[in-house]
Design an enzyme around this catalytic site. Structure first.
Site, mmCIF file in Angstrom:
data_model
loop_
_atom_site.group_PDB
_atom_site.id
_atom_site.type_symbol
_atom_site.label_atom_id
_atom_site.label_comp_id
_atom_site.label_asym_id
_atom_site.label_seq_id
_atom_site.Cartn_x
_atom_site.Cartn_y
_atom_site.Cartn_z
ATOM 1 C CG HIS A 167 70.742 28.162 15.601
ATOM 2 N ND1 HIS A 167 71.063 28.441 14.298
ATOM 3 C CD2 HIS A 167 69.609 27.400 15.559
ATOM 4 C CE1 HIS A 167 70.170 27.886 13.495
ATOM 5 N NE2 HIS A 167 69.282 27.238 14.232
ATOM 6 N NE ARG A 216 67.004 36.347 5.303
ATOM 7 C CZ ARG A 216 65.924 35.575 5.234
ATOM 8 N NH1 ARG A 216 65.699 34.662 6.171
ATOM 9 N NH2 ARG A 216 65.079 35.691 4.224
ATOM 10 C CE LYS A 262 56.995 36.427 0.391
ATOM 11 N NZ LYS A 262 56.250 37.513 1.092
#
Length: 321
Positions: free
Chosen positions: A136, A158, A278
């Site tokens: 990361h 994103r 989700k």
């Protein structure tokens, strides 16, 4: 984590699936013993999760030995890292014919460098190539050997509004991370970089400087959602992994977010449903106020407007009403 908590030792010894589940339980137990303010620590100005990382590991990263043929993924948290990790493992497995059905391998083979240890780095030297691992950390905090060897790095981005909402839910549902009293409180932390791995925008600005490097490829969460088969082909081509059209379609078929979510308990233990929550584009509209949306718009304009990464993110399409 280091062996002092009794978790890292088990993870390094073998029996991947059982050890991983045992490791998760160990992490959860350790987190219960910490106060909220003890769940993070600061290293070189950046926050990291105490139960998952350590100062010793971050220091050891400087001596990590990458290989030119390694397959590396980098992304800010909650940009699709785990999704792309599993896709890449499937691509590499099919390419090397290690599995007739091409199913992803054990999660233990997919390493996030900050979660490992100096001992793990040493053990990896004996593993056959290519290694698949991720981080990361942004470009300036990568192990120097990755840069020196020009190891190929797939960078996953994103749109920041969906990223912020996903990160918020991740922190709220993850006992290893500090949660916030409200979305408003988290939003303030996110915008000031007071979350683990620092500022999304600082991360993006650093990668923008290297967007044209021959060993760097930027891919976005949104383009994978738009056309997963095309994304699989793009990832394979970047890493020079040859796949037939039939293989690409099969990997895309079993690599949808829904499929990975359904299998998440097997691949990520009890964290599966926290990681694969989700998987939609536009979820930011459920939490952002008008004022927060405008603040994010201004931040994007200041940091990424007119940049190549900014264009790839299609901000006007995905982040405007």
């Amino acid at each position: 984590m280091e062996s002092k908590d009794g978790v890292r030792e088990g993870a390094d010894k073998g029996g991947p699936a059982a050890d991983f589940h045992e490791r998760v339980q160990g992490m959860l137990e350790r987190a219960k013993q910490l106060q909220p303010e003890e769940l993070t620590f600061r290293y070189n100005g950046v926050l990291y999760p105490t139960v998952l990382c350590s100062v010793q590991t971050l220091q050891a990263l400087g001596n990590f030995q990458a290989r030119p043929e390694d397959l590396v993924i980098s992304s800010y948290p909650k940009c699709g890292f785990n999704w792309v990790n599993l896709l890449l493992w499937d691509i590499a497995t099919v390419n090397q014919n290690e599995s007739k059905d091409g199913k992803p391998g054990d999660l233990s083979k997919i390493k996030l460098l900050e979660f490992e240890s100096a001992r793990s780095y040493e053990m990896m030297k004996s593993f056959p190539s290519p290694h698949i691992y991720g981080t990361h950390n942004h470009y300036n905090n990568l192990p120097p050997s990755i840069i020196e060897k020009k190891t190929k790095i797939l960078v996953v981005f994103r749109n920041p509004k969906d990223n912020a909402v996903s990160y918020y839910h991740f922190c709220q549902n993850n006992p290893l991370l500090p949660n916030s009293a409200s979305w408003d409180e988290f939003f303030r932390k996110y915008m000031t970089g007071e979350v683990c791995w620092g500022s999304y925008f600082d991360n993006a600005v650093v990668w923008e400087k290297h967007v044209d490097d021959e060993n760097v490829k930027i891919i976005t969460y949104e383009e994978l959602k738009e056309d997963l088969a095309k994304g699989v082909q793009s990832i394979a081509e970047f890493f020079a992994l040859s796949l037939s059209e039939e293989q690409i379609q099969k990997i895309a078929g079993r690599g949808t977010f829904q499929t990975m979510s359904d299998n998440s308990e097997k691949t990520h233990s009890s964290f599966g449903k926290v990681i694969f929550r989700k998987g939609v584009v536009g979820d930011w509209k459920t939490l952002f106020t008008k004022e927060q949306s405008e603040e994010m718009d201004a931040k994007f304009e200041a940091c990424l407007a007119g940049t190549k990464i900014g264009a790839m993110l299609k901000y006007d399409l995905y982040c405007k009403e």
